[in-house]
Design a protein around this motif. Structure first.
Motif, PDB file in Angstrom:
ATOM      1  N   ASP A 135      -6.382   8.139  -2.668  1.00 43.20           N
ATOM      2  CA  ASP A 135      -6.129   7.297  -1.318  1.00 43.20           C
ATOM      3  C   ASP A 135      -5.245   6.535  -1.384  1.00 43.20           C
ATOM      4  OD1 ASP A 135      -6.959   5.125   0.444  1.00 43.20           O
ATOM      5  OD2 ASP A 135      -8.387   4.432  -0.629  1.00 43.20           O
ATOM      6  N   LEU A 136      -4.489   6.514  -0.061  1.00 41.57           N
ATOM      7  CA  LEU A 136      -3.177   5.960  -0.027  1.00 41.57           C
ATOM      8  C   LEU A 136      -3.163   4.572   0.430  1.00 41.57           C
ATOM      9  CD1 LEU A 136      -0.991   8.385   2.148  1.00 41.57           C
ATOM     10  CD2 LEU A 136      -0.884   7.969  -0.338  1.00 41.57           C
ATOM     11  N   GLY A 137      -4.637   3.851   0.192  1.00 43.21           N
ATOM     12  CA  GLY A 137      -4.873   2.396   0.193  1.00 43.21           C
ATOM     13  C   GLY A 137      -4.435   1.714  -0.944  1.00 43.21           C
ATOM     14  N   PRO A 195       0.657  -1.315   0.111  1.00 42.56           N
ATOM     15  CA  PRO A 195       0.213   0.021   0.113  1.00 42.56           C
ATOM     16  C   PRO A 195       0.919   1.282  -0.015  1.00 42.56           C
ATOM     17  CG  PRO A 195      -0.494  -1.566   1.773  1.00 42.56           C
ATOM     18  CD  PRO A 195       0.703  -1.829   1.287  1.00 42.56           C
ATOM     19  N   TYR A 196       0.489   2.163  -0.585  1.00 41.93           N
ATOM     20  CA  TYR A 196       1.048   3.508  -0.902  1.00 41.93           C
ATOM     21  C   TYR A 196       1.398   4.043   0.753  1.00 41.93           C
ATOM     22  CZ  TYR A 196       0.459   3.915  -5.948  1.00 41.93           C
ATOM     23  OH  TYR A 196       0.309   3.729  -7.277  1.00 41.93           O
ATOM     24  N   SER A 197       0.634   3.929   1.580  1.00 40.26           N
ATOM     25  CA  SER A 197       0.596   4.034   3.130  1.00 40.26           C
ATOM     26  C   SER A 197       1.864   3.700   3.796  1.00 40.26           C
ATOM     27  CB  SER A 197      -0.384   3.867   3.730  1.00 40.26           C
ATOM     28  OG  SER A 197      -0.985   2.582   3.929  1.00 40.26           O
ATOM     29  N   GLY A 207       6.599   9.770   6.518  1.00 44.88           N
ATOM     30  CA  GLY A 207       5.431  10.175   6.894  1.00 44.88           C
ATOM     31  C   GLY A 207       5.185  11.610   5.852  1.00 44.88           C
ATOM     32  N   ALA A 233       4.804   5.760   2.474  1.00 46.00           N
ATOM     33  CA  ALA A 233       4.654   7.048   2.908  1.00 46.00           C
ATOM     34  C   ALA A 233       5.293   6.792   4.528  1.00 46.00           C
ATOM     35  CB  ALA A 233       3.461   7.576   3.040  1.00 46.00           C
ATOM     36  N   GLU A 234       4.866   5.771   4.992  1.00 52.50           N
ATOM     37  CA  GLU A 234       5.296   5.453   6.645  1.00 52.50           C
ATOM     38  C   GLU A 234       6.869   5.542   6.444  1.00 52.50           C
ATOM     39  OE1 GLU A 234       4.655   2.597  10.177  1.00 52.50           O
ATOM     40  OE2 GLU A 234       3.156   2.637   8.583  1.00 52.50           O
TER      41      GLU A 234
END
Ligand code: SF4
Ligand code: SF4
Length: 452
Positions: free
Chosen positions: A344-346, A314-316, A324, A319-320
């Motif tokens: 959507d970062l999902g 997932p893109y999230s 962040g 990012a993490e």
């Protein structure tokens, strides 16, 4: 092997700000394995793969989970060991829905998993076996388009590949994933070139790199030293969209791909440098294509970086890993010129996810599109020799037939026209809209003809 400057130049093109300094010196780091992966069956151009697993199945890293479903299609393999939780529709980077296999990962089993295929001796294995391996491993173009590599490596009867061009231009601003692959894995790029050259019957090899990547050029020169045959590292001037297949062929060989034709019509096959490394890994190490290098960058992320992540991350999670998002106004999958807005970062990575761009509020401007003032800048910038101003006016007037007559289907959606327009007209979107309408009309006409 020699290094030489490109002898040709294509018309048009633009010089955007490159912003590559954010990540060009960031070595590739592996992302921790996410707890859940969403592995799309549509990571390539052409028909989505047919899912061959179901919820509850145990899968091993490298196991086939999606079977190619047509001539233009590609296999999909599990990027990690674990349990299939679901098979459901998920949006891809461009927004289209496709089946995705949701895998609850098992880090310990993933670490223990062996290769997907037995390694091959590339110099001795028959060409057909090498080609079959490229197909089995699900390799597709990793520069963005995702065209299945095995199809490109099997020219139709009567066509011969004279030039194998490895595309290391990476002309999109911000992206440095290919640059890092060339710098850190130049030996894998060379081995992939040798394997593809063998499959294609021994064409000349050109490794095309823009001049703003001195580290990559030095690494390639070292890795390719001593290689036999007609091999050249071709240094291209920085000019967007130098990485477009047609424009790269023009810059490297001087040949022009005819309207609507494939590169093989000019005796050329173009493969991304990351794809070349993936071919080497599939043949020599028995690896299916289940991960890739992605640039996570922009002034809206804390620690811009280059990461290797399993496809389906997932893109999230990206990012993490990059510390962040901070004061972010817009996220783009890919680069700013040809990338897609991320709602959507999902959304999860695929074999073609070259970058994830986080733009901070201060870098994103609201604008209102104005009427065309006829300045002609878009015409000068268009690398396809089109008349973007006329096309945009036709689409605005809902006259798609006029846009078609203006050759809108030749548009490569590079964004040079929108970038150049002082009236802030979203010309590229007009072109996309016209192309989608024309494709839909052609598909409907074909279906009607078939039904008769
Ligand atoms: S987006 Fe299309 S019309 Fe605009 S410059 Fe690129 S090729 Fe030309
Ligand atoms: S750049 Fe913009 S304003 Fe100038 S001709 Fe093209 S569409 Fe019109």
């Amino acid at each position: 092997m020699k290094t030489a400057k490109a002898r040709y130049r294509f018309d048009g093109g633009v010089h955007p700000q490159y912003h590559k300094d954010l990540t060009e010196d960031c070595p590739v780091r592996d992302i921790p394995l996410p707890a859940l992966l969403a592995v799309s069956m549509s990571q390539h151009l052409g028909a989505p793969a047919k899912c061959v697993v179901k919820p509850g199945d145990r899968v091993e890293r490298g196991r086939l989970i999606g079977e190619k479903a047509g001539f233009i299609s590609a296999n999909v393999h599990a990027p990690a060991s674990g349990t299939v939780k679901a098979v459901e529709k998920r949006p891809g980077p461009a927004g289209a829905l496709a089946d995705a296999v949701i895998i609850e990962t098992d880090a310990e089993a993933t670490a223990k998993a062996g290769p997907a295929f037995p390694p091959l001796d590339w110099a001795k294995a028959p060409r057909e076996e090498l080609l079959a391996r490229v197909e089995a491993a699900g390799i597709c173009g990793m520069g963005g388009a995702g065209f299945p590599t095995a199809v490109k490596l099997a020219p139709p009867p009567g066509k011969r590949c004279e030039y194998l061009i490895l595309n290391g231009a990476e002309c999109e601003p911000y992206l440095t994933a290919d640059s890092r692959v060339m710098t850190e894995n130049a030996d894998r790029v060379r081995r992939g070139a040798e394997i593809m050259r063998r499959i294609l019957g021994g064409p000349a090899v050109r490794v095309a790199v823009e001049e703003n990547k001195p580290g990559a050029i030095a690494a390639l020169e070292k890795a390719f030293a001593g290689i036999d045959g007609d091999v050249e590292i071709t240094i291209l001037p920085c000019l967007y969209p130098q990485g477009s297949e047609k424009h790269q062929i023009r810059a490297v060989t001087g040949r022009i791909v005819p309207e609507g034709a494939l590169p093989i019509e000019t005796g050329c096959v173009v493969e991304n440098v990351g794809t070349s490394a993936a071919v080497a890994d599939a043949v020599e190490r028995g690896e299916a294509l289940v991960s890739r290098v992605t640039t996570v960058t922009g002034d809206g992320i804390a620690n811009p970086c280059n990461v290797r992540a399993p496809c389906g991350t997932p893109y999230s999670a990206l990012a993490e890993f990059a510390g962040g998002a901070k004061d972010v106004a817009k996220v783009v999958s890919g680069g700013p010129m040809m990338g897609f807005n991320v709602p959507d970062l999902g959304i999860a990575t695929t074999k073609t996810t070259s970058g994830l761009l986080f733009l901070a509020r201060k870098s994103v401007f609201a604008y209102t599109s104005q009427p065309c003032i006829g300045c002609g800048r878009c015409v000068r910038a268009c690398p396809m020799g089109l008349s973007p101003s006329e096309i945009s006016r036709s689409v605005e007037a809902d006259d798609i037939a006029a846009a078609e007559a203006l050759w809108v289907m030749d548009c490569i959606e590079c964004g040079c026209c929108s970038f150049s327009c002082p009236a802030a007209r979203d010309i590229t979107q007009f072109c996309r809209r016209a192309k989608n309408s024309i494709r839909a009309a052609r598909a409907a006409a074909a279906a009607k003809a078939k039904a008769k």
